[in-house]
Every structure is written in structure tokens, then in C-alpha cells.
Scaffold this motif. Structure first.
Motif, PDB file in Angstrom:
ATOM      1  N   LEU A  78       0.826  -1.212   0.000  1.00  0.00           N
ATOM      2  CA  LEU A  78       0.000   0.000   0.000  1.00  0.00           C
ATOM      3  C   LEU A  78       0.859   1.260   0.000  1.00  0.00           C
ATOM      4  CD1 LEU A  78      -2.810  -1.038   2.524  1.00  0.00           C
ATOM      5  CD2 LEU A  78      -3.061  -0.676   0.062  1.00  0.00           C
ATOM      6  N   VAL A  79       1.896   1.262   0.824  1.00  0.00           N
ATOM      7  CA  VAL A  79       2.766   2.439   0.917  1.00  0.00           C
ATOM      8  C   VAL A  79       3.511   2.674  -0.396  1.00  0.00           C
ATOM      9  CG1 VAL A  79       4.810   3.402   2.035  1.00  0.00           C
ATOM     10  CG2 VAL A  79       3.035   2.297   3.408  1.00  0.00           C
ATOM     11  N   THR A  80       4.063   1.617  -0.968  1.00  0.00           N
ATOM     12  CA  THR A  80       4.861   1.779  -2.189  1.00  0.00           C
ATOM     13  C   THR A  80       3.997   2.097  -3.414  1.00  0.00           C
ATOM     14  OG1 THR A  80       4.868  -0.651  -2.415  1.00  0.00           O
ATOM     15  CG2 THR A  80       6.812   0.386  -1.432  1.00  0.00           C
ATOM     16  N   ILE A  81       2.809   1.529  -3.493  1.00  0.00           N
ATOM     17  CA  ILE A  81       1.903   1.886  -4.589  1.00  0.00           C
ATOM     18  C   ILE A  81       1.532   3.361  -4.491  1.00  0.00           C
ATOM     19  CG2 ILE A  81      -0.428   1.578  -5.517  1.00  0.00           C
ATOM     20  CD1 ILE A  81      -0.175  -1.394  -4.869  1.00  0.00           C
ATOM     21  N   GLY A  82       1.227   3.811  -3.279  1.00  0.00           N
ATOM     22  CA  GLY A  82       0.918   5.223  -3.080  1.00  0.00           C
ATOM     23  C   GLY A  82       2.085   6.120  -3.446  1.00  0.00           C
ATOM     24  N   TYR A  83       3.281   5.699  -3.043  1.00  0.00           N
ATOM     25  CA  TYR A  83       4.488   6.473  -3.372  1.00  0.00           C
ATOM     26  C   TYR A  83       4.671   6.575  -4.884  1.00  0.00           C
ATOM     27  CZ  TYR A  83       9.424   7.625  -3.937  1.00  0.00           C
ATOM     28  OH  TYR A  83      10.605   8.211  -4.335  1.00  0.00           O
ATOM     29  N   MET A  84       4.591   5.452  -5.571  1.00  0.00           N
ATOM     30  CA  MET A  84       4.791   5.459  -7.016  1.00  0.00           C
ATOM     31  C   MET A  84       3.689   6.232  -7.741  1.00  0.00           C
ATOM     32  SD  MET A  84       7.624   3.999  -7.767  1.00  0.00           S
ATOM     33  CE  MET A  84       7.387   3.816  -9.549  1.00  0.00           C
ATOM     34  N   TYR A  85       2.483   6.123  -7.259  1.00  0.00           N
ATOM     35  CA  TYR A  85       1.356   6.837  -7.883  1.00  0.00           C
ATOM     36  C   TYR A  85       1.561   8.343  -7.817  1.00  0.00           C
ATOM     37  CZ  TYR A  85      -3.446   8.093  -9.052  1.00  0.00           C
ATOM     38  OH  TYR A  85      -4.558   8.624  -9.665  1.00  0.00           O
ATOM     39  N   ILE A  86       2.094   8.808  -6.681  1.00  0.00           N
ATOM     40  CA  ILE A  86       2.283  10.243  -6.489  1.00  0.00           C
ATOM     41  C   ILE A  86       3.582  10.749  -7.110  1.00  0.00           C
ATOM     42  CG2 ILE A  86       2.625  12.043  -4.732  1.00  0.00           C
ATOM     43  CD1 ILE A  86       0.848  10.325  -2.872  1.00  0.00           C
ATOM     44  N   ILE A 190      10.359 -11.762  -1.184  1.00  0.00           N
ATOM     45  CA  ILE A 190       9.021 -11.215  -1.435  1.00  0.00           C
ATOM     46  C   ILE A 190       9.053  -9.695  -1.473  1.00  0.00           C
ATOM     47  CG2 ILE A 190       6.722 -10.915  -0.421  1.00  0.00           C
ATOM     48  CD1 ILE A 190       6.964 -13.812   0.615  1.00  0.00           C
ATOM     49  N   TYR A 191       9.674  -9.075  -0.489  1.00  0.00           N
ATOM     50  CA  TYR A 191       9.684  -7.614  -0.428  1.00  0.00           C
ATOM     51  C   TYR A 191      10.534  -7.019  -1.551  1.00  0.00           C
ATOM     52  CZ  TYR A 191       8.036  -8.577   4.342  1.00  0.00           C
ATOM     53  OH  TYR A 191       7.345  -9.045   5.437  1.00  0.00           O
ATOM     54  N   GLY A 192      11.704  -7.608  -1.784  1.00  0.00           N
ATOM     55  CA  GLY A 192      12.564  -7.100  -2.850  1.00  0.00           C
ATOM     56  C   GLY A 192      11.928  -7.262  -4.212  1.00  0.00           C
ATOM     57  N   SER A 193      11.305  -8.398  -4.440  1.00  0.00           N
ATOM     58  CA  SER A 193      10.628  -8.645  -5.719  1.00  0.00           C
ATOM     59  C   SER A 193       9.467  -7.677  -5.909  1.00  0.00           C
ATOM     60  CB  SER A 193      10.119 -10.088  -5.769  1.00  0.00           C
ATOM     61  OG  SER A 193      11.194 -11.003  -5.741  1.00  0.00           O
ATOM     62  N   TRP A 194       8.803  -7.367  -4.817  1.00  0.00           N
ATOM     63  CA  TRP A 194       7.696  -6.423  -4.921  1.00  0.00           C
ATOM     64  C   TRP A 194       8.186  -5.030  -5.329  1.00  0.00           C
ATOM     65  CZ3 TRP A 194       2.856  -5.671  -5.769  1.00  0.00           C
ATOM     66  CH2 TRP A 194       2.304  -4.405  -5.533  1.00  0.00           C
ATOM     67  N   LEU A 195       9.295  -4.572  -4.754  1.00  0.00           N
ATOM     68  CA  LEU A 195       9.817  -3.254  -5.120  1.00  0.00           C
ATOM     69  C   LEU A 195      10.135  -3.194  -6.605  1.00  0.00           C
ATOM     70  CD1 LEU A 195      12.171  -2.411  -2.102  1.00  0.00           C
ATOM     71  CD2 LEU A 195       9.841  -1.606  -2.533  1.00  0.00           C
ATOM     72  N   PHE A 196      10.679  -4.280  -7.149  1.00  0.00           N
ATOM     73  CA  PHE A 196      10.934  -4.354  -8.581  1.00  0.00           C
ATOM     74  C   PHE A 196       9.617  -4.347  -9.350  1.00  0.00           C
ATOM     75  CE2 PHE A 196      12.038  -7.338 -12.259  1.00  0.00           C
ATOM     76  CZ  PHE A 196      12.511  -6.313 -13.056  1.00  0.00           C
TER      77      PHE A 196
END
Length: 208
Positions: A78-86, A190-196
């Protein structure tokens, strides 16, 4: 068990001197040689000094692990999607949308050849060698996270340092609780793959 003085010198060389050396501009093959030599040393110590058998721990509480990891992953997502969206909307999920095969290949290589070695060094080795030197568990976790962040200093990116420090805390807590390199490697992957996947891979050295 080797002396405290020896382990402190080892601590400084492996977790401070070597990562800091990668900031300087010298030939790639030299950096690779230093990194590989350090990793070989770590494996040697784990096998010959710490008598690590590299066996999967028995009686792993998989249900608890997946429950905890899922909750943490949802927060991160949720945090990273929000960050990338903005901040960088054009790159939101860019790789998986434009190059799904590359995405799958990179995630496999990353999980097997990057995550697992990192966890052997920064969790398995670090905990077995230095945990007994700290009286405070909280301080030990923070030092581990700080050094894990320092390992990424060659990216020269403040956000990377912050993310890897937070990740370091999460991974250290997982290893502290489970004593399982396998579990902490799965969580790390999982977390690293998600950031990619979400589009933040370029700053972490993933090809786009």
C-alpha cells in the motif's frame, strides 16, 4: 570459538570496510574479487568454525510466518503503490506490464543468487558470530539493520538506504524469532521482488 578481538576485527572488515570500499571508483573485477572473497570467507567460517550444517530447521511454524509476512507485505504494498502513484506514476508496474518475461527471469535470479547469499551473511553469519557480544537485543537488531543498509551505500541513494534499513529491521526480527535462513530469505525475496514489480527496481540496480 575465536577471540572477541578477532571477531571485532572480522566485524569491521566484513561489514564496514568492504561495503565502504565499493563506493570508490575502481575496476569492477576488483570489486567482484573482494566480494567473492568475503563471501567465501563467510561460508568457510559458518562451516568450519560455527559448524553450521545448512539444514532446514525442523518444526517451522509456517502458518505464523505467512500470517506475519502477509500483514507486513500488505502494508509495504500500500505504501509503495501510493508512493509510485504520487511520485513516479509512469513507472508504476512498468516492467511487469512491458516486459513480463524479463520480470520473471530477474525475480528468479535475484531470489536465488542475491537474496539467499545476503541472508547467509547478514543474518546467519552475523547472528552466530556477534549476537553474544551485545547485551541489548534492540541494539543488536539496530546495528544489524544499519550495517545491512550500509551494504547498499554504493547505490548512493538516500531512499535506498532508508528502505534497506527498514528491511534490515524486519529481516533481523524474523531471523531472531525463527533462526531460519530459509524463512528470512523468503521474506526478503518477497519484499525485494515487490519493489521491482511496483516500479522501484531501477534505484536498487534492477534492469528495466
Amino acid at each position: 570459538m575465536q577471540s572477541i578481538r578477532y571477531r571485532l576485527i572480522e566485524f569491521f572488515v566484513v561489514f564496514v570496510l568492504i561495503p565502504m570500499s565499493f563506493v570508490f571508483n575502481f575496476q569492477l573485477w576488483v570489486k567482484l574479487a573482494i566480494g567473492v572473497s568475503g563471501f567465501i570467507y563467510v561460508i568457510y567460517v559458518l562451516l568450519k568454525v560455527e559448524n553450521n550444517k545448512f539444514k532446514i530447521r525442523q518444526h517451522i511454524n509456517w502458518t505464523q510466518f505467512w500470517q506475519r509476512t502477509t500483514i507486513k507485505f500488505l502494508v509495504i504494498a500500500l505504501v509503495t503503490i501510493g508512493y509510485m502513484y504520487i511520485i513516479d506514476y509512469k513507472n508504476l508496474f512498468v516492467v511487469i506490464k512491458s516486459k513480463p518475461l524479463l520480470w520473471a527471469i530477474i525475480l528468479f535470479i535475484y531470489s536465488v543468487f542475491s537474496v539467499y547469499p545476503q541472508e547467509l551473511v547478514y543474518r546467519t553469519f552475523f547472528f552466530q558470530r556477534y549476537e553474544s557480544l551485545f547485551r541489548s537485543n534492540a541494539l543488536f537488531i539496530m546495528v544489524n539493520a544499519a550495517l545491512f543498509s550500509l551494504a547498499h551505500i554504493f547505490f548512493k541513494n538516500t531512499l535506498v538506504m532508508i528502505l534497506t534499513f527498514i528491511g534490515g529491521i524486519l529481516f533481523a526480527l524474523t531471523f531472531k524469532k525463527t533462526k531460519s535462513t530459509l524463512l528470512v530469505s523468503i521474506e526478503h525475496a518477497i519484499y525485494g521482488s515487490w519493489l521491482f514489480t511496483v516500479g522501484m527496481g531501477e534505484m536498487l540496480g534492477f534492469p528495466n
